[in-house]
Design a protein around this motif. Structure first.
Motif, PDB file in Angstrom:
ATOM      1  N   SER A 240       0.895  -1.172   0.006  1.00 56.18           N
ATOM      2  CA  SER A 240       0.000  -0.066  -0.171  1.00 56.18           C
ATOM      3  C   SER A 240       0.762   1.219  -0.102  1.00 56.18           C
ATOM      4  O   SER A 240       0.343   2.394  -0.543  1.00 56.18           O
ATOM      5  CB  SER A 240      -0.901   0.063   0.978  1.00 56.18           C
ATOM      6  OG  SER A 240      -1.536  -1.077   1.335  1.00 56.18           O
ATOM      7  N   TYR A 241       1.891   1.274   0.750  1.00 59.54           N
ATOM      8  CA  TYR A 241       2.605   2.420   1.009  1.00 59.54           C
ATOM      9  C   TYR A 241       4.209   2.186   0.489  1.00 59.54           C
ATOM     10  O   TYR A 241       4.972   1.703   1.207  1.00 59.54           O
ATOM     11  CB  TYR A 241       2.776   2.579   2.579  1.00 59.54           C
ATOM     12  CG  TYR A 241       1.381   2.802   3.316  1.00 59.54           C
ATOM     13  CD1 TYR A 241       0.819   3.815   3.269  1.00 59.54           C
ATOM     14  CD2 TYR A 241       1.035   1.571   4.166  1.00 59.54           C
ATOM     15  CE1 TYR A 241      -0.494   3.921   4.083  1.00 59.54           C
ATOM     16  CE2 TYR A 241      -0.045   1.655   4.772  1.00 59.54           C
ATOM     17  CZ  TYR A 241      -0.907   2.639   4.711  1.00 59.54           C
ATOM     18  OH  TYR A 241      -2.069   2.759   5.281  1.00 59.54           O
ATOM     19  N   THR A 242       4.157   2.538  -0.932  1.00 58.17           N
ATOM     20  CA  THR A 242       5.590   2.216  -1.550  1.00 58.17           C
ATOM     21  C   THR A 242       6.415   3.598  -1.534  1.00 58.17           C
ATOM     22  O   THR A 242       7.851   3.287  -1.143  1.00 58.17           O
ATOM     23  CB  THR A 242       5.698   1.707  -2.948  1.00 58.17           C
ATOM     24  OG1 THR A 242       4.707   2.620  -3.481  1.00 58.17           O
ATOM     25  CG2 THR A 242       4.925   0.493  -2.807  1.00 58.17           C
ATOM     26  N   MET A 243       6.075   4.542  -1.372  1.00 55.99           N
ATOM     27  CA  MET A 243       6.794   5.926  -1.712  1.00 55.99           C
ATOM     28  C   MET A 243       6.777   6.411  -0.015  1.00 55.99           C
ATOM     29  O   MET A 243       5.859   6.787   0.611  1.00 55.99           O
ATOM     30  CB  MET A 243       6.073   7.048  -2.294  1.00 55.99           C
ATOM     31  CG  MET A 243       5.764   6.508  -3.737  1.00 55.99           C
ATOM     32  SD  MET A 243       7.218   6.738  -4.804  1.00 55.99           S
ATOM     33  CE  MET A 243       7.516   8.609  -4.755  1.00 55.99           C
ATOM     34  N   ASN A 244       8.103   6.662   0.364  1.00 57.12           N
ATOM     35  CA  ASN A 244       7.990   7.152   1.785  1.00 57.12           C
ATOM     36  C   ASN A 244       8.110   8.701   1.790  1.00 57.12           C
ATOM     37  O   ASN A 244       7.882   9.330   0.442  1.00 57.12           O
ATOM     38  CB  ASN A 244       9.436   6.749   2.577  1.00 57.12           C
ATOM     39  CG  ASN A 244      10.577   7.258   2.180  1.00 57.12           C
ATOM     40  OD1 ASN A 244      10.635   8.494   1.350  1.00 57.12           O
ATOM     41  ND2 ASN A 244      11.719   6.589   2.546  1.00 57.12           N
ATOM     42  N   GLN A 245       7.736   9.148   3.081  1.00 59.38           N
ATOM     43  CA  GLN A 245       7.203  10.697   3.145  1.00 59.38           C
ATOM     44  C   GLN A 245       8.238  11.582   2.588  1.00 59.38           C
ATOM     45  O   GLN A 245       7.794  12.626   2.123  1.00 59.38           O
ATOM     46  CB  GLN A 245       7.174  10.859   4.796  1.00 59.38           C
ATOM     47  CG  GLN A 245       6.087  10.000   5.425  1.00 59.38           C
ATOM     48  CD  GLN A 245       4.779  10.616   5.572  1.00 59.38           C
ATOM     49  OE1 GLN A 245       4.222  11.366   4.516  1.00 59.38           O
ATOM     50  NE2 GLN A 245       3.951  10.608   6.515  1.00 59.38           N
ATOM     51  N   TYR A 246       9.407  11.176   2.742  1.00 65.72           N
ATOM     52  CA  TYR A 246      10.553  12.100   2.315  1.00 65.72           C
ATOM     53  C   TYR A 246      10.604  12.275   1.006  1.00 65.72           C
ATOM     54  O   TYR A 246      10.749  13.252   0.337  1.00 65.72           O
ATOM     55  CB  TYR A 246      11.655  11.570   2.950  1.00 65.72           C
ATOM     56  CG  TYR A 246      12.831  12.502   3.049  1.00 65.72           C
ATOM     57  CD1 TYR A 246      13.078  13.380   3.618  1.00 65.72           C
ATOM     58  CD2 TYR A 246      14.075  12.267   2.023  1.00 65.72           C
ATOM     59  CE1 TYR A 246      13.922  14.383   3.739  1.00 65.72           C
ATOM     60  CE2 TYR A 246      15.219  13.126   1.961  1.00 65.72           C
ATOM     61  CZ  TYR A 246      15.241  14.219   2.780  1.00 65.72           C
ATOM     62  OH  TYR A 246      16.226  15.157   2.767  1.00 65.72           O
ATOM     63  N   ALA A 247      10.408  11.050   0.199  1.00 64.08           N
ATOM     64  CA  ALA A 247      10.713  10.993  -1.406  1.00 64.08           C
ATOM     65  C   ALA A 247       9.166  11.876  -1.856  1.00 64.08           C
ATOM     66  O   ALA A 247       9.436  12.639  -2.909  1.00 64.08           O
ATOM     67  CB  ALA A 247      10.439   9.547  -1.599  1.00 64.08           C
ATOM     68  N   ILE A 248       7.959  11.599  -1.418  1.00 62.34           N
ATOM     69  CA  ILE A 248       6.888  12.396  -1.908  1.00 62.34           C
ATOM     70  C   ILE A 248       7.193  14.021  -1.621  1.00 62.34           C
ATOM     71  O   ILE A 248       6.881  15.020  -2.578  1.00 62.34           O
ATOM     72  CB  ILE A 248       5.688  11.955  -0.975  1.00 62.34           C
ATOM     73  CG1 ILE A 248       5.395  10.563  -1.153  1.00 62.34           C
ATOM     74  CG2 ILE A 248       4.652  12.858  -1.352  1.00 62.34           C
ATOM     75  CD1 ILE A 248       4.192  10.066  -0.404  1.00 62.34           C
TER      76      ILE A 248
END
Lengths: 353, 353
Positions: A240-248
């Protein structure tokens, strides 16, 4: 072999280019961008709220999807993001190449394609490029379960124009056609415009090259809502959650700073064009490159020998020990300074051969 | 339906808990940690060299793997890391559950298991938990293609001791057995110790709960070198660079600061034990929880009704509209302050029913 070992999926994994842990290496082996990401991303990093870390990211990565959609004149529902374009393409293989007929991709191409096909047990056929590393369009006019090729192609750097791409897509309205545009920003014209006309065309790009963010792991795909919806369904069946907060958070800024992006790309194109002249003077030839690398062969000295000498000197380029391309070096376009060191070494070295 | 659409993989995706974009929400719905990550990670974030972003990360994420190995007394070759434990488990399904026999997992369990089995076309059987949500060990003594269950189980919170786990593993030396320990740090005892004895046992953990890093996406698996090597081979057949530079960098600090980790976990355990008393006073009952959530049902008021009332009041908990558990709420243990707001609301609300 124990019983449980018999049930292990047998694979031959992809081998990525070396990431040396030494300093003072001139690293021209993995097509990274020699310049840092936009200073706007650097500023944004400082503003990043670490407390956010404890929460799951937005599974849809909406902020980033929205920014990409805006940049390319698409709807949010036409953009899919993943952990690098490898993640995006792997997901696309799993999602779209699901029939019994073989998929098609060039014999000389991104070597991960056959690895994904193997791991997901997708049959494939690999039409041979011409002697000068061009795709033959007719090879892609036969029945198939899907098509993928990079444009420009890797590791050759050869670019095909949109008329060529459209000819392949229009001949293949019964399959999903994926154009892998990892290197398109270095002078090529994207097939995004064609996605409006062909709802079976998926265009994949990455932040790893032209946007200097290989370390952040961001890739994306653009296409019809039908394709993007199918990709999202499979993605939400895996993680469900592939992109981490920092990358986004930082990815958004890489897209927003269009001026920096253009300057960055133009600097690399300029260095590449100079590099072409210098390499020719040194006795190399190569297909004309529209990427941030040059795929070069020397008139007398074997590529493998040059590769080893360069490595010895702390200059890393990529060498593929594979049929038809084992006398070529893939040289990433670095900074002007890095390229000077490369040419300086080659001049010395080749004089002695 | 067009021909290319017929080749699309049909799936029923997992639906993650809501990530509301509103502020002022008390978010007890996705089992996040209410406390921030270690201040050491925050300091490390400030030292992070943004220029690194332009380069690909170390595909082996060695720094992080090494730190985890050290913490759990293992060799580096016994640790695998991925983008959250969802990535790790999904990869394990693809790698190990590759035979013809059905895999086994409990009927009430992490709902992603059946989604992964479906997407990878793995047959499965789901033995029913007992009426009080316990696993029946004999259910896992029959022939199978693999076994997975969470310990403590989710969404029930029920913990089984190591004798129970070992009994299942020792009865299943012909399959890979995966123990999903997402919540083990909140009072349970890890099965890591058993991996020395059973080379077919894989233990999976995550940084998302006890280490307050859901937003960074780090999960890991521990087991014999054979298992870890097979996982890495499949990983390198799908995506070489899954962990971004930032996650590797900060993750290391989350492991290093053991004192913070212990304090953080103990605070949550203390709040949980108080919450159990308060919930009982309010007329709830629940299986005893060894996690950072409580799976509670009310003696008179239907769970769905309470769920909706809480949501209306800006307090998000998780409700599963599924057989046998549709009269339960999964309530994440938040800060003492957040729990007070929850209890205050419930007291008021239940009085009026």
């Amino acid at each position: 072999m124990k019983a449980w070992e018999e049930n292990i999926r047998k694979v031959v994994p992809y081998v990525p280019g070396e990431q040396p842990k030494l300093d003072n290496i001139i690293k021209l082996n993995t097509n990274e961008n020699p310049y840092p990401p936009t200073p706007k991303a650097v500023e944004a990093a400082d503003l990043f709220d670490l407390d956010l870390m404890r929460k799951y990211p937005d599974p849809a990565a909406s902020l980033l999807v929205e920014e990409i959609a805006k940049r390319y004149g698409l709807k949010k529902s036409q953009v899919f993001v993943g952990v690098g374009s490898d993640d995006v393409i792997s997901m696309a293989f799993l999602t779209f190449f699901n029939g019994k007929k073989p998929i098609l991709f060039p014999d000389i191409s991104y070597s991960f394609y056959s690895v994904w096909a193997d791991v997901y047990r997708i049959p494939y056929v690999t039409p041979a490029l011409t002697g000068d590393f061009k795709l033959r369009r007719e090879d892609y006019f036969k029945e198939n379960g899907g098509i993928i090729f990079p444009n420009p192609n890797a590791p050759t750097g050869v670019y095909e124009n949109l008329e060529f791409i459209e000819d392949i897509v229009s001949h293949n309205q019964d399959s999903v056609v994926i154009v892998d545009e990892a290197y398109i920003d270095f002078g090529g014209k994207s097939a995004i415009a064609l996605t409006e006309k062909y709802e079976n065309l998926l265009v994949v790009q990455t932040f790893s090259k032209s946007r200097s963010m290989a370390g952040l792991r961001i890739g994306f795909a653009m296409g019809s809502e039908k394709l993007i919806c199918a990709l999202n369904d499979v993605k939400f069946s895996i993680n469900s959650y592939t992109m981490n907060q920092y990358a986004i958070h930082l990815g958004v800024w890489a897209v927003r700073d269009e001026a920096y992006f253009q300057r960055n790309v133009n600097k690399i194109i300029k260095t590449r064009e100079t590099a072409k002249l210098r390499l020719r003077e040194l006795g190399f030839s190569f297909p004309d490159s529209m990427t941030n690398f040059i795929f070069a062969t020397h008139k007398t000295v074997p590529a493998k020998k040059i590769f080893e000498a360069l490595r010895e000197a702390g200059i890393y380029v990529r060498y593929f020990d594979a049929p038809r391309i084992d006398n070529y070096l893939r040289i990433t376009v670095g900074t002007d300074g890095e390229m000077e060191v490369l040419f300086g070494f080659l001049e010395e070295y080749l004089r002695k051969q």
